[in-house]
Design an enzyme around this catalytic site. Structure first.
Site, PDB file in Angstrom:
ATOM      1  N   GLU A   1      30.199  42.073  16.040  1.00 19.64           N
ATOM      2  CA  GLU A   1      29.191  42.871  16.750  1.00 19.64           C
ATOM      3  C   GLU A   1      27.795  42.696  16.179  1.00 19.64           C
ATOM      4  OE1 GLU A   1      26.818  46.334  18.151  1.00 19.64           O
ATOM      5  OE2 GLU A   1      27.266  45.747  16.083  1.00 19.64           O
TER       6      GLU A   1
ATOM      7  N   ASP B   1      32.964  44.508  11.591  1.00 21.19           N
ATOM      8  CA  ASP B   1      32.013  43.761  10.765  1.00 21.19           C
ATOM      9  C   ASP B   1      30.823  44.656  10.443  1.00 21.19           C
ATOM     10  OD1 ASP B   1      31.187  43.722  13.483  1.00 21.19           O
ATOM     11  OD2 ASP B   1      29.792  42.080  13.039  1.00 21.19           O
TER      12      ASP B   1
END
Lengths: 478, 478
Positions: A168, A102
């Site tokens: 994250e 991400d």
């Protein structure tokens, strides 16, 4: 070690670097912004992209579902944690690789010179795009290594396991539980861990990172009147919560950065000569600090002092106040209830419960001295421990040798002042050595506009990751 | 003085009080919220309502146009200042009456028990509705006085001039200029001024108000990094603006309310025995303070000390910070540029330029001591002077006699801790004595939900205003 194989690998990467860049272009084109619900499908799409890449390279891939997330009242499905295995030879060491697929939000309007999700290479051969350095470049680095070996018909020198998450940038929700669940299962055979999700200290020299500071966040609330009051009517007749709050918060840290909490420095591990040596010849200058900050407001005049205070001494920052006037303009209110926010960055051997209790005791003593009739409450809202690995461990020695081979220099040994909680989770859950082996430079602007990864860092970084595998394999593992 | 006429007047008001209440009901029904552009036409409508009432009573009415207002980028027409004259007999004294016909915002959803713009009388004979006490009741009080005299066929004992504005709750935009422009014209013949726009100290005893504190508002800005920074990466390595700001702001006022600016108390006019006496037998208790604040956080244990610190000593309040984290939750940012807001309430003889320069000098000395590399700037964003009238002036003596006649007690002599800038404007522009003669009680909740004016305050207040006119007329004016 098969020097021949390493050389073949290095040569292959050098020659095929354009196809590596093409792979990064495809990955950057998927706007996998985990913090924006509108982009959640793109995060899933990015996970699928990686599953497909890994399967194409012969990996055995599984996923774990971290469940759902409450996003300001909306329930969102969390993207899968991708677990992949390449090689299960009991005669080889097993390396666990972590990365995240991400990215931070990015809009052209934020000030990007180009579309954030279209990888652009500029005249200085910088690959510009959201996620280029954080953390798609490093993840693809590992995939590039595997692909090169497949194409060259070479066996990998170690067994590889991947753990790739898609949350994250939004607090790694659900990951910690999965790591603990899989510690004795999927991760059972892991010997050492490598994470490539941080940055070189400067712009010219690779580093190995072996420590991170912890953080304890505090809310200090002072409460008096039932509601906000008019300062004309009540000024100088009641105990004002803001006055009490400022009296306490001004006594937490000196303007020179020194914490005023009694006993806090007694917890800090003394500097040894060996550690002191690691502060020599680092790829960092006071000018780098000035550039990063945009002003010459350094507290310390040497690189040594600056980096020691960033890495191995605590800091305390005042962040703000909730409940007080914060808009532009003038408002003559006496706020009824104010919550000051501050945090302490912790280092070895500052244990969280002791930091919390020393802080609570000190704040209480400051409040008691005020003789205020208001009420005061201190709450530690979250704590994350510091992390420290031994740079003497064979995992670090292997990485150092790899750096020397690829870059011709010994890496800097660095720590970071911030926290990467997953690092500590892996160390504690698996009981194995964790190495932070960054690919990008200190000026990549990971969370900023115009995020970039230099082509040379991407290509040499891929070479480094591959070479590191050979050094891990060659290590006696002691 | 014509005692006979006064008695006829008092009797008439007592007997016709229901029609007085009906007039207030009509006025409250017009939601003249000056701070809400959607209600601006209602403010104009309220102005027209008053023009009509005054004309019906035979007043000669003019209006002045204060022009336009920039409301967050939208241009709005300002409601007219209504000027009315009743009587021009050179043998009589001329009294100028000020009031405002706009009101604070009010929504049922804010917590009102009834519709804010429908006047309701409850079981305790409280007239509940927005504007009932602030300031429609007092304005109509004057109109009731004129109407009663018309109906009774009595001449008013003084010439009356009205100055009614529609922007008081939104900063009285445009009014100050008009007062200065008309000082030698429309207001030329004025002998004294009476403003009924404040409140009794408590709930049982009328008062005359002869002083207000001034206010000087400060913005203290500390600036360091070019942009907000990560506290993990930069904590303890740079001068943090928040640390500097707290160090300075914590040194402005002690938790006991005492200002720390050197020399500031030397400016404060000493208490005389005469003034000290005015603090006896006031309609106020520490319990009143506790009730108003909703908590027992009084700094002083006596009414005398409490009110002296509210009225005749300075105060300094910290209001908030612009540029720092203010939301709920945790954010580990080092704010780059923070502006602390504080204000000083000023009293005789604290002259604004001296207050500003003492504050600037002190803040600079505090900042210099920090040895910070950040930059600091102190700006006084607005200042309003204190106001003090002589309670020995015949205008006050006349009002005292009127209170004694209507209520049977001598009024409290009070000041207020806050500012009503227009008071000072009238005093300075006209060079005449200004009296604050409140109608409502201290618990009317002028800017709050369920604003009310007790029926008895409205009726007796009307009687007081009328009786005061006779006392003004009877005064030798020396």
């Amino acid at each position: 070690m098969s020097t021949e194989n390493v050389d073949k690998f290095l040569d292959h990467i050098e020659k095929h670097q354009d196809s590596l860049v093409e792979r990064l272009r495809q990955a950057v084109a998927i706007p996998s912004v985990s913090g924006d619900p509108a982009h959640r499908p793109d995060v899933f799409r990015m996970g699928e992209f990686l599953v497909k890449e890994l399967k194409n390279l012969g990996a055995s891939v599984e996923t774990r579902d971290p469940g759902e997330q409450d996003f300001h009242g909306t329930t969102l499905k969390l993207p899968p944690v991708v677990l992949a295995t390449i090689g299960t030879d009991p005669a080889k060491k097993t390396l666990l690789v972590y990365g995240h697929y991400d990215v931070q939000p990015a809009l052209k309007e934020d000030g990007w010179n180009t579309d954030p999700f279209t990888l652009v290479e500029d005249e200085k051969n910088r690959l510009i795009g959201r996620g280029s350095t954080d953390d798609k470049g490093p993840i693809l680095g590992w995939i590039n290594v595997v692909e090169a070996h497949n194409k060259l018909g070479l066996e990998l020198p170690v067994n590889l396991k991947f753990c790739l998450e898609g949350m994250e940038e939004s607090g790694s929700e659900g990951l910690e539980a999965i790591i603990h669940q899989e510690a004795d299962k999927y991760f059972k055979t892991v010997d050492v861990v490598c994470i490539s999700d941080n940055y070189w200290l400067g712009t010219s020299k690779p580093c190995l990172t072996y420590g991170l500071r912890g953080v304890s966040y505090f809310h200090l609330t002072v409460e008096g009147p039932k509601a906000d009051l008019h300062s004309g009517v009540f000024g100088a007749t009641i105990h004002e919560p803001m006055t009490d709050l400022f009296a306490i918060m001004s006594q937490l840290v000196e303007p020179n950065g020194r914490l005023l909490i009694p006993g806090i420095y007694d917890l800090v591990r003394p500097l040894t000569d060996v550690e002191e040596k690691t502060y020599e010849n680092l790829d960092f200058s006071i000018q780098d600090l000035h550039d990063a900050v945009g002003n010459e407001i350094n507290l310390h005049n040497t690189v040594r002092d600056t980096l020691q205070h960033r890495w191995r001494f605590p800091s305390l920052s005042l962040h703000g106040i909730q409940g007080a006037f914060y808009n532009p303009g003038d408002k003559t209110v006496i706020p009824a209830k104010v919550t000051g926010k501050f945090s302490i960055r912790t280092v070895p051997d500052m244990e969280i419960p002791i930091v919390e209790s020393l802080t609570a005791k000190y704040v209480q003593s400051l409040f008691d001295k005020l003789g205020s009739k208001n009420t005061m409450q201190l709450k530690c809202t979250h704590s994350g421990d510091y992390w420290l690995a031994s740079p003497d461990h064979w995992n670090y020695v292997a990485a150092s040798k790899a750096v020397k081979k690829v870059f011709g220099v010994m890496p800097d040994l660095t720590r970071e002042g911030c926290s990467i909680p997953i690092t500590l989770t892996f160390q504690e859950a698996l009981g194995k050595n964790v190495l932070l082996l960054p690919m990008g430079r200190g000026d990549d602007g990971a969370h900023s506009i115009n995020e970039k990864l230099d082509r040379s860092n991407y290509v040499s970084g891929t070479k480094l990751l591959g070479t590191y595998l050979y050094e891990v394999a060659a290590s006696k593992g002691e």
